[in-house]
Scaffold this active site. Sequence first.
Site, PDB file in Angstrom:
ATOM      1  N   ASP A 161      -2.376 -10.713  -9.595  1.00 32.91           N
ATOM      2  CA  ASP A 161      -2.431 -10.493  -8.145  1.00 32.91           C
ATOM      3  C   ASP A 161      -3.195 -11.625  -7.458  1.00 32.91           C
ATOM      4  O   ASP A 161      -2.790 -12.141  -6.408  1.00 32.91           O
ATOM      5  CB  ASP A 161      -3.095  -9.137  -7.867  1.00 32.91           C
ATOM      6  CG  ASP A 161      -2.973  -8.701  -6.409  1.00 32.91           C
ATOM      7  OD1 ASP A 161      -2.093  -9.215  -5.697  1.00 32.91           O
ATOM      8  OD2 ASP A 161      -3.764  -7.835  -5.990  1.00 32.91           O
ATOM      9  N   ARG A 206       8.056 -12.770   7.601  1.00 31.37           N
ATOM     10  CA  ARG A 206       6.666 -12.536   7.179  1.00 31.37           C
ATOM     11  C   ARG A 206       6.551 -12.254   5.681  1.00 31.37           C
ATOM     12  O   ARG A 206       5.460 -12.054   5.178  1.00 31.37           O
ATOM     13  CB  ARG A 206       6.098 -11.347   7.970  1.00 31.37           C
ATOM     14  CG  ARG A 206       5.957 -11.593   9.476  1.00 31.37           C
ATOM     15  CD  ARG A 206       5.585 -10.283  10.163  1.00 31.37           C
ATOM     16  NE  ARG A 206       4.381  -9.699   9.593  1.00 31.37           N
ATOM     17  CZ  ARG A 206       4.149  -8.378   9.496  1.00 31.37           C
ATOM     18  NH1 ARG A 206       5.028  -7.513   9.956  1.00 31.37           N
ATOM     19  NH2 ARG A 206       3.042  -7.937   8.962  1.00 31.37           N
ATOM     20  N   LYS A 207       7.671 -12.191   5.003  1.00 30.78           N
ATOM     21  CA  LYS A 207       7.651 -11.800   3.591  1.00 30.78           C
ATOM     22  C   LYS A 207       7.596 -13.027   2.682  1.00 30.78           C
ATOM     23  O   LYS A 207       8.433 -13.929   2.801  1.00 30.78           O
ATOM     24  CB  LYS A 207       8.898 -10.982   3.252  1.00 30.78           C
ATOM     25  CG  LYS A 207       9.029  -9.689   4.012  1.00 30.78           C
ATOM     26  CD  LYS A 207      10.325  -9.000   3.582  1.00 30.78           C
ATOM     27  CE  LYS A 207      10.743  -7.981   4.600  1.00 30.78           C
ATOM     28  NZ  LYS A 207      12.065  -7.406   4.308  1.00 30.78           N
TER      29      LYS A 207
HETATM   30  C1  LIG Z   1     -10.164 -13.512   0.517  1.00 27.40           C
HETATM   31  C2  LIG Z   1      -9.742 -14.874   0.177  1.00 27.40           C
HETATM   32  C3  LIG Z   1     -10.116 -15.124  -1.280  1.00 27.40           C
HETATM   33  C4  LIG Z   1      -9.315 -16.305  -1.875  1.00 27.40           C
HETATM   34  C5  LIG Z   1      -9.558 -16.361  -3.342  1.00 27.40           C
HETATM   35  C6  LIG Z   1      -8.425 -16.992  -4.087  1.00 27.40           C
HETATM   36  C7  LIG Z   1      -7.180 -16.176  -3.965  1.00 27.40           C
HETATM   37  C8  LIG Z   1      -7.443 -14.729  -4.198  1.00 27.40           C
HETATM   38  C9  LIG Z   1      -6.270 -13.902  -3.701  1.00 27.40           C
HETATM   39  C10 LIG Z   1      -6.607 -12.443  -3.815  1.00 27.40           C
HETATM   40  C11 LIG Z   1      -5.385 -11.615  -3.432  1.00 27.40           C
HETATM   41  C12 LIG Z   1      -5.731 -10.166  -3.434  1.00 27.40           C
HETATM   42  C13 LIG Z   1      -4.739  -9.457  -2.543  1.00 27.40           C
HETATM   43  C14 LIG Z   1      -5.130  -8.010  -2.386  1.00 27.40           C
HETATM   44  O1  LIG Z   1      -5.812  -7.472  -3.170  1.00 27.40           O
HETATM   45  S1  LIG Z   1      -4.484  -7.193  -1.023  1.00 27.40           S
HETATM   46  C15 LIG Z   1      -5.001  -5.508  -1.316  1.00 27.40           C
HETATM   47  C16 LIG Z   1      -3.886  -4.635  -1.767  1.00 27.40           C
HETATM   48  N1  LIG Z   1      -2.912  -4.486  -0.687  1.00 27.40           N
HETATM   49  C17 LIG Z   1      -3.089  -3.625   0.291  1.00 27.40           C
HETATM   50  O2  LIG Z   1      -4.042  -2.891   0.355  1.00 27.40           O
HETATM   51  C18 LIG Z   1      -1.998  -3.631   1.324  1.00 27.40           C
HETATM   52  C19 LIG Z   1      -1.806  -2.257   1.954  1.00 27.40           C
HETATM   53  N2  LIG Z   1      -0.611  -2.313   2.805  1.00 27.40           N
HETATM   54  C20 LIG Z   1      -0.698  -2.751   4.082  1.00 27.40           C
HETATM   55  O3  LIG Z   1      -1.768  -3.038   4.577  1.00 27.40           O
HETATM   56  C21 LIG Z   1       0.600  -2.888   4.818  1.00 27.40           C
HETATM   57  O4  LIG Z   1       1.592  -2.082   4.252  1.00 27.40           O
HETATM   58  C22 LIG Z   1       1.114  -4.379   4.824  1.00 27.40           C
HETATM   59  C23 LIG Z   1       0.074  -5.272   5.517  1.00 27.40           C
HETATM   60  C24 LIG Z   1       1.405  -4.891   3.410  1.00 27.40           C
HETATM   61  C25 LIG Z   1       2.420  -4.435   5.606  1.00 27.40           C
HETATM   62  O5  LIG Z   1       2.229  -3.761   6.816  1.00 27.40           O
HETATM   63  P1  LIG Z   1       2.726  -4.378   8.200  1.00 27.40           P
HETATM   64  O6  LIG Z   1       2.578  -3.310   9.224  1.00 27.40           O
HETATM   65  O7  LIG Z   1       2.059  -5.671   8.452  1.00 27.40           O
HETATM   66  O8  LIG Z   1       4.250  -4.705   7.933  1.00 27.40           O
HETATM   67  P2  LIG Z   1       5.493  -3.704   7.966  1.00 27.40           P
HETATM   68  O9  LIG Z   1       5.198  -2.402   7.357  1.00 27.40           O
HETATM   69  O10 LIG Z   1       6.045  -3.761   9.353  1.00 27.40           O
HETATM   70  O11 LIG Z   1       6.491  -4.461   6.987  1.00 27.40           O
HETATM   71  C26 LIG Z   1       6.933  -5.772   7.286  1.00 27.40           C
HETATM   72  C27 LIG Z   1       8.168  -6.013   6.436  1.00 27.40           C
HETATM   73  O12 LIG Z   1       7.777  -5.978   5.043  1.00 27.40           O
HETATM   74  C28 LIG Z   1       8.486  -4.931   4.384  1.00 27.40           C
HETATM   75  N3  LIG Z   1       7.593  -4.302   3.425  1.00 27.40           N
HETATM   76  C29 LIG Z   1       6.321  -3.876   3.671  1.00 27.40           C
HETATM   77  N4  LIG Z   1       5.795  -3.361   2.547  1.00 27.40           N
HETATM   78  C30 LIG Z   1       6.760  -3.438   1.611  1.00 27.40           C
HETATM   79  C31 LIG Z   1       6.824  -3.072   0.256  1.00 27.40           C
HETATM   80  N5  LIG Z   1       5.774  -2.514  -0.383  1.00 27.40           N
HETATM   81  N6  LIG Z   1       7.952  -3.323  -0.437  1.00 27.40           N
HETATM   82  C32 LIG Z   1       9.024  -3.906   0.170  1.00 27.40           C
HETATM   83  N7  LIG Z   1       9.013  -4.311   1.455  1.00 27.40           N
HETATM   84  C33 LIG Z   1       7.904  -4.052   2.164  1.00 27.40           C
HETATM   85  C34 LIG Z   1       8.925  -3.963   5.464  1.00 27.40           C
HETATM   86  O13 LIG Z   1      10.069  -3.213   5.080  1.00 27.40           O
HETATM   87  C35 LIG Z   1       9.215  -4.925   6.599  1.00 27.40           C
HETATM   88  O14 LIG Z   1      10.463  -5.520   6.354  1.00 27.40           O
HETATM   89  P3  LIG Z   1      11.532  -5.688   7.530  1.00 27.40           P
HETATM   90  O15 LIG Z   1      11.854  -4.289   7.981  1.00 27.40           O
HETATM   91  O16 LIG Z   1      10.864  -6.513   8.602  1.00 27.40           O
HETATM   92  O17 LIG Z   1      12.709  -6.388   6.916  1.00 27.40           O
END
Ligand SMILES: CCCCCCCCCCCCCC(=O)SCCNC(=O)CCNC(=O)[C@H](O)C(C)(C)COP(=O)(O)OP(=O)(O)OC[C@H]1O[C@@H](n2cnc3c(N)ncnc32)[C@H](O)[C@@H]1OP(=O)(O)O
Length: 246
Positions: A161, A206-207
Amino acid sequence: MLRGCVSLARGLRPGLRAAPHGAWPGPRLAAAPQPFWGHTAGFSQLGRPKDFALPNPSWSQDMMSLYNKFAEMAKDGTWKRIPSYDRSVDHLPERVRQAFKEVRQDTRFFLRNTDAEGIGFEYVMFLNPTEKRIVCLFQPGPYLEGVSGFAHGGSIAAIIDSTVGGCAIFAAGKVMTANLSINYRNPIPLGSVVLVDSKVDRIEGRKVFLSCEVRNVDGQTLHAEATALFIQLDTKTSQQQEACSP
Ligand SMILES: CCCCCCCCCCCCCC(=O)SCCNC(=O)CCNC(=O)[C@H](O)C(C)(C)COP(=O)(O)OP(=O)(O)OC[C@H]1O[C@@H](n2cnc3c(N)ncnc32)[C@H](O)[C@@H]1OP(=O)(O)O
């Protein structure tokens, strides 16, 4: 399916190269390593937190060998080592960190939640900006045990992830994981070293669609393969969303 991690592993051996996941550039000699995402100008150079993505005595010979190969390739900027801190907020550019002055002080970035070297997640990521690809060298320690002697599937999911997440951040900025699908093919022995090789496959609105393979050092063993969907967040961000910004 052969992918970059195979070639990465094989790339360690003189004369071997193959790179269906992206060209294996081979060791190069050039300038100093480049900073993370090019955002380093935004960071204060004074009082920087400790960077954990650097060798420590717990790193095995395999880990050091791979690290040295990538560090060599980073010299011309083809690959960039990504610094790693024990607080998520410290990964952010200075301008963004300013918004986090009031955040609680007792949080830790999940993969950096152990203090002793070698017992948890030992890893370092290298970014290839041209290929939108990140290779993570991962040495799971004894505190990541699942089935006796092997890495817990959740720890493997976490490193995947984070690696694909790094790619998504590089490609799209503020993102969150919407879907992560993993097939576990072979267990990962604790203390071994694997390459987590991830890349952006495509972006649709956005995907951000990504894929990943986890292979052992010689590339012969496929430990896991994954696909992921990250969603780019709206620019009218919450603090949580800001935290996902590079
Ligand atoms: C911090 C920086 C550190 C950097 C360190 C190095 C890197 C470290 C990196 C660490 C990384 C760690 C990372 C972590 O740990 S991230 C933590 C784990 N993830 C979460 O907690 C996310 C929880 N979910 C949400 O917050 C919302 O659902 C999100 C933001 C994802 C979308 O909600 P939002 O309201 O914004 O969008 P929408 O619902 O209008 O959907 C938009 C489009 O997407 C499509 N869609 C949505 N979901 C799914 C799905 N499951 N399968 C298929 N499709 C899906 C949906 O059909 C639509 O498509 P369309 O109808 O437009 O065609």
